[in-house]
Design a protein around this motif. Structure first.
Motif, PDB file in Angstrom:
ATOM      1  N   TRP A 104       0.720  -1.215   0.241  1.00  0.00           N
ATOM      2  CA  TRP A 104       0.027   0.001  -0.018  1.00  0.00           C
ATOM      3  C   TRP A 104       0.907   1.239  -0.047  1.00  0.00           C
ATOM      4  CZ3 TRP A 104      -4.505  -0.054  -1.924  1.00  0.00           C
ATOM      5  CH2 TRP A 104      -5.328  -1.183  -1.836  1.00  0.00           C
ATOM      6  N   VAL A 107       1.472   1.760  -3.639  1.00  0.00           N
ATOM      7  CA  VAL A 107       0.534   2.185  -4.514  1.00  0.00           C
ATOM      8  C   VAL A 107       0.349   3.800  -4.150  1.00  0.00           C
ATOM      9  CG1 VAL A 107      -2.109   1.825  -4.332  1.00  0.00           C
ATOM     10  CG2 VAL A 107      -0.863  -0.302  -4.276  1.00  0.00           C
ATOM     11  N   GLU A 143       3.158   5.657  -5.646  1.00  0.00           N
ATOM     12  CA  GLU A 143       3.016   5.887  -7.087  1.00  0.00           C
ATOM     13  C   GLU A 143       1.858   6.445  -7.639  1.00  0.00           C
ATOM     14  OE1 GLU A 143       5.220   2.814  -9.358  1.00  0.00           O
ATOM     15  OE2 GLU A 143       5.187   1.557  -7.313  1.00  0.00           O
ATOM     16  N   SER A 144       0.897   6.265  -7.046  1.00  0.00           N
ATOM     17  CA  SER A 144      -0.347   7.081  -7.602  1.00  0.00           C
ATOM     18  C   SER A 144      -0.466   8.623  -7.097  1.00  0.00           C
ATOM     19  CB  SER A 144      -1.631   6.387  -6.749  1.00  0.00           C
ATOM     20  OG  SER A 144      -1.530   6.666  -5.546  1.00  0.00           O
ATOM     21  N   ILE A 200      -7.323   6.859  -0.747  1.00  0.00           N
ATOM     22  CA  ILE A 200      -7.956   5.722  -1.802  1.00  0.00           C
ATOM     23  C   ILE A 200      -9.278   4.937  -1.189  1.00  0.00           C
ATOM     24  CG2 ILE A 200      -7.522   3.407  -3.018  1.00  0.00           C
ATOM     25  CD1 ILE A 200      -4.505   4.320  -3.522  1.00  0.00           C
ATOM     26  N   VAL A 234      -9.041  -6.334   0.101  1.00  0.00           N
ATOM     27  CA  VAL A 234      -9.216  -4.753  -0.086  1.00  0.00           C
ATOM     28  C   VAL A 234     -10.384  -4.351   0.401  1.00  0.00           C
ATOM     29  CG1 VAL A 234      -7.603  -4.587  -2.035  1.00  0.00           C
ATOM     30  CG2 VAL A 234     -10.073  -5.002  -2.368  1.00  0.00           C
ATOM     31  N   VAL A 255     -13.011   0.273  -2.322  1.00  0.00           N
ATOM     32  CA  VAL A 255     -12.031   0.311  -3.475  1.00  0.00           C
ATOM     33  C   VAL A 255     -12.665  -0.153  -4.704  1.00  0.00           C
ATOM     34  CG1 VAL A 255      -9.918  -0.696  -4.275  1.00  0.00           C
ATOM     35  CG2 VAL A 255     -10.095   0.362  -1.849  1.00  0.00           C
ATOM     36  N   PHE A 256     -13.563  -0.905  -4.651  1.00  0.00           N
ATOM     37  CA  PHE A 256     -14.372  -1.438  -5.633  1.00  0.00           C
ATOM     38  C   PHE A 256     -15.129  -0.521  -6.380  1.00  0.00           C
ATOM     39  CE2 PHE A 256     -14.531  -6.073  -5.153  1.00  0.00           C
ATOM     40  CZ  PHE A 256     -13.780  -6.471  -4.031  1.00  0.00           C
ATOM     41  N   PRO A 257     -15.302  -0.627  -7.780  1.00  0.00           N
ATOM     42  CA  PRO A 257     -16.042   0.493  -8.729  1.00  0.00           C
ATOM     43  C   PRO A 257     -17.478   0.704  -8.172  1.00  0.00           C
ATOM     44  CG  PRO A 257     -15.642  -1.606  -9.778  1.00  0.00           C
ATOM     45  CD  PRO A 257     -14.819  -1.690  -8.704  1.00  0.00           C
ATOM     46  N   LEU A 265      -8.153  -4.286  -9.354  1.00  0.00           N
ATOM     47  CA  LEU A 265      -8.939  -3.327  -8.389  1.00  0.00           C
ATOM     48  C   LEU A 265      -7.712  -2.274  -8.112  1.00  0.00           C
ATOM     49  CD1 LEU A 265     -10.940  -5.515  -5.921  1.00  0.00           C
ATOM     50  CD2 LEU A 265     -11.816  -3.348  -7.429  1.00  0.00           C
ATOM     51  N   ILE A 266      -6.531  -2.740  -7.651  1.00  0.00           N
ATOM     52  CA  ILE A 266      -5.399  -1.933  -7.424  1.00  0.00           C
ATOM     53  C   ILE A 266      -5.146  -0.877  -8.501  1.00  0.00           C
ATOM     54  CG2 ILE A 266      -2.953  -1.995  -6.882  1.00  0.00           C
ATOM     55  CD1 ILE A 266      -3.265  -4.069  -4.797  1.00  0.00           C
ATOM     56  N   ARG A 288      -6.832   0.293 -10.378  1.00  0.00           N
ATOM     57  CA  ARG A 288      -7.980   1.340 -10.852  1.00  0.00           C
ATOM     58  C   ARG A 288      -7.557   2.616 -10.022  1.00  0.00           C
ATOM     59  NH1 ARG A 288     -12.401   1.262  -8.706  1.00  0.00           N
ATOM     60  NH2 ARG A 288     -13.594   2.597 -10.174  1.00  0.00           N
ATOM     61  N   HIS A 289      -6.657   2.505  -9.172  1.00  0.00           N
ATOM     62  CA  HIS A 289      -6.157   3.555  -8.229  1.00  0.00           C
ATOM     63  C   HIS A 289      -4.939   3.935  -8.336  1.00  0.00           C
ATOM     64  CE1 HIS A 289     -10.135   3.406  -6.145  1.00  0.00           C
ATOM     65  NE2 HIS A 289      -9.922   2.202  -6.109  1.00  0.00           N
ATOM     66  N   THR A 290      -4.075   3.320  -9.316  1.00  0.00           N
ATOM     67  CA  THR A 290      -2.701   3.729  -9.530  1.00  0.00           C
ATOM     68  C   THR A 290      -2.332   3.287 -10.914  1.00  0.00           C
ATOM     69  OG1 THR A 290      -0.312   3.508  -8.697  1.00  0.00           O
ATOM     70  CG2 THR A 290      -1.635   1.730  -8.473  1.00  0.00           C
ATOM     71  N   PRO A 291      -1.331   3.867 -11.709  1.00  0.00           N
ATOM     72  CA  PRO A 291      -1.149   3.405 -13.007  1.00  0.00           C
ATOM     73  C   PRO A 291       0.110   2.405 -12.965  1.00  0.00           C
ATOM     74  CG  PRO A 291      -0.213   5.967 -12.387  1.00  0.00           C
ATOM     75  CD  PRO A 291      -1.183   5.390 -11.463  1.00  0.00           C
ATOM     76  N   LEU A 292       0.810   2.495 -11.764  1.00  0.00           N
ATOM     77  CA  LEU A 292       1.995   1.757 -11.842  1.00  0.00           C
ATOM     78  C   LEU A 292       2.101   1.094 -10.186  1.00  0.00           C
ATOM     79  CD1 LEU A 292       4.984   3.988 -13.217  1.00  0.00           C
ATOM     80  CD2 LEU A 292       3.714   2.106 -14.336  1.00  0.00           C
TER      81      LEU A 292
END
Lengths: 270, 262
Positions: free
Chosen positions: A43, A46, A49-50, A55, A198, A202-204, B46-47, B49-53
């Motif tokens: 995490w 994640v 990098e995002s 989130i 998760v 976090v799901f759509p 799912l992951i 969907r929230h980060t490109p990398l």
């Protein structure tokens, strides 16, 4: 079954589970911290990098805490140590001996499951107590005595729900001999759709209403969200009512399936 | 060598006969692994969907990496898993005696005797997913790199077997290996994630002492970034060193074996 007999079974099972103490502690401490480490590395990568601050409504620390709580409470909800115990009794013919016991089969099994859960509960308290030393509680997490009490009730109910939900699956062993794979498949599915892997946030958006309707969220997401203070008292009460409604549904289903299954039981084992 | 092949052919024959006796379980296993693959892919979807990398890899790259991991897992489940699970029981019940007196390598017999025919379909399924993931990959990979990648996955499978056995061998002294087995399962998750997300001493451990990253993640790195002799040498060197260490521990363990109900 008398309460004293019930608690006797719980006690015997708990002692049995703790008989290999080295294993018990290795399992508890190393297992938890290994999983915790993976969640932390995953995490933080994640979020880094995002570039996102939150989130699914969680900050990075909130997300790691969610995962830690889901691992710990999930072990209680699943009653993992007793996974497949009923189907195994059917498979090897051990079910027959319960016919002469002064206790109902399911009450006996549930008492055993509670007994197996007690050592896990000790692990939970000991491992969970260390978590705040590694991660500061973020502003999106509010753990209080009330949320701990609410989570405790929720996870006990989740354990009962899981026990009932797995009876129809395990009853397949009357026809199919070995249902180990079905139980594992159920565990995979419930872990994803119930929010153990998760958070459900976090799901759509299109998936969220479906996940809300399914019973899996009561096994993981509901107790964890309650613990982290993300569920209001009113919502908690409503969800507890739905959880017990699911227990009634699975209890009824278990009864019907078990009655039919008992008719094909030969009692000789495989 | 020919004798071992003949013995293995007999193992296969017995395993398929046994699997056919439990036909529903055969299909349940296929369903179980299909769900496991779907859950794993959904997790990464799912992951992403929230980060490109993630660890410097995009979703297409993680798809190839994850498919490679499925491939390794399917071979392991088919060839080694049943044997590895039952190995501590053989030691504790004294049934290992029967393997030690046979005129073949006891390690060979213990490791590959039970071929999981009911997982064989999953190996085909995993191979299909891997082929699909590589075929849909938008970048240029080249035949040589793909061949090296598959070869490294096979080395990774063997490495996974050695790591599992190293975790179980202490059963000769401890008499109960369930705790160590649980740790093996738990740390196995480190191999299911791109190794670039780990850093510091954890990453060092994952490419040397407990080289789970060398099973699927580093081969994927070779596929995406090109073949470097140093990296290939590292993978082969660590695998060989770990296998030799395992053989040494195995010989010590057999000396400590006290036969029935040890």
């Amino acid at each position: 079954m008398s309460p004293s007999l019930f608690f006797q079974i719980v006690s015997v099972e708990a002692r049995k589970r703790m008989s290999y103490r080295v294993d018990f502690w290795i399992n508890a401490v190393v297992g938890f911290f290994v999983q915790f480490g993976i969640a932390w590395f995953l995490w933080t990568a994640v979020y880094r990098e995002s570039g996102a601050a939150t989130i699914g409504g969680y900050t990075v620390n909130g997300m790691v805490l969610y995962f830690a709580a889901a691992q710990l409470l999930g072990r209680i909800a699943r009653g993992l140590e007793m996974d497949g115990a009923i189907s195994q009794d059917v498979y090897d013919g051990q079910l027959s001996r319960y016919l002469v016991y002064p206790a109902g089969f399911f009450r006996f099994k549930y008492a055993q499951q509670l007994g197996a859960m007690l050592p896990i509960a000790i692990q939970l308290v000991l491992c969970g107590a260390w978590v705040p030393l590694f991660i500061a509680l973020p502003s999106d997490v509010h753990v209080t005595l009330a949320t701990v009490a609410g989570a405790l009730v929720a996870v006990l109910a989740a354990n009962f729900l899981n026990f009932l939900a797995t009876i129809p699956i395990q009853a397949v062993s009357f026809w199919a001999d070995n249902v180990w794979s079905l139980m594992i498949a159920y565990r995979f599915l419930s872990a994803l759709l119930g929010g153990q892997m998760v958070p459900l946030t976090v799901f759509p958006d299109w998936a969220k209403p479906v996940l809300t309707v399914l019973p899996f969220r009561f096994l993981y997401a509901f107790p964890v969200d309650t613990l982290l203070g993300r569920v209001s008292l009113l919502a908690w009460a409503g969800d507890m009512a739905i959880l017990f409604a699911w227990c009634a549904v699975f209890g009824l289903l278990a009864r019907v399936v078990w009655r039919r299954a008992s008719l094909v039981y030969t009692g000789v084992g495989m | 060598m020919r004798r071992y092949l003949r013995i293995y052919a007999n193992f296969l024959r017995f395993s398929f006969s046994r699997a056919m006796a439990f036909r529903l379980d055969f299909f349940f296993r296929v369903g179980m692994d299909a769900i496991w693959y779907a859950v794993h892919l959904a997790f990464f979807w799912l992951i992403y969907r929230h980060t490109p990398l993630l660890g410097g890899w995009n979703f297409d790259q993680v798809l190839v990496f994850t498919s490679g991991f499925f491939f390794i897992d399917a071979i392991n489940m088919t060839v080694f898993a049943n044997n590895i699970w039952s190995f501590p029981v053989l030691v504790n019940s004294g049934e290992l005696d029967a393997y030690l007196v046979r005129p073949v390598s006891s390690l060979f017999f213990i490791s590959v005797r039970d071929f999981a025919a009911n997982s064989f379909l999953n190996l085909i399924m995993a191979s299909g997913i891997l082929a699909w993931a590589i075929a849909r990959y938008p970048g240029e990979l080249g035949v040589v790199r793909v061949v090296v990648y598959v070869a490294l996955l096979l080395v990774g499978t063997f490495l996974g077997y050695v790591i599992s056995m190293l975790f179980l061998v202490p059963v000769f002294w401890m008499h109960n290996a369930s705790g160590l087995r649980e740790i093996r399962f738990a740390i196995g998750t480190y191999g299911e994630r791109p190794h670039q997300i780990f850093h510091g001493w954890v990453r060092t451990v994952l490419v040397t002492v407990v080289p789970l990253a060398l099973c699927a993640s580093v081969p994927a790195q070779v596929l995406f970034e090109g073949i470097t002799p140093a990296l290939l040498l590292h993978v082969v060197g660590v695998t060989a060193a770990l296998f030799l260490a395992f053989l040494w521990i195995w010989s010590r363990a057999l000396r400590a074996y006290a036969s029935a109900s040890s």
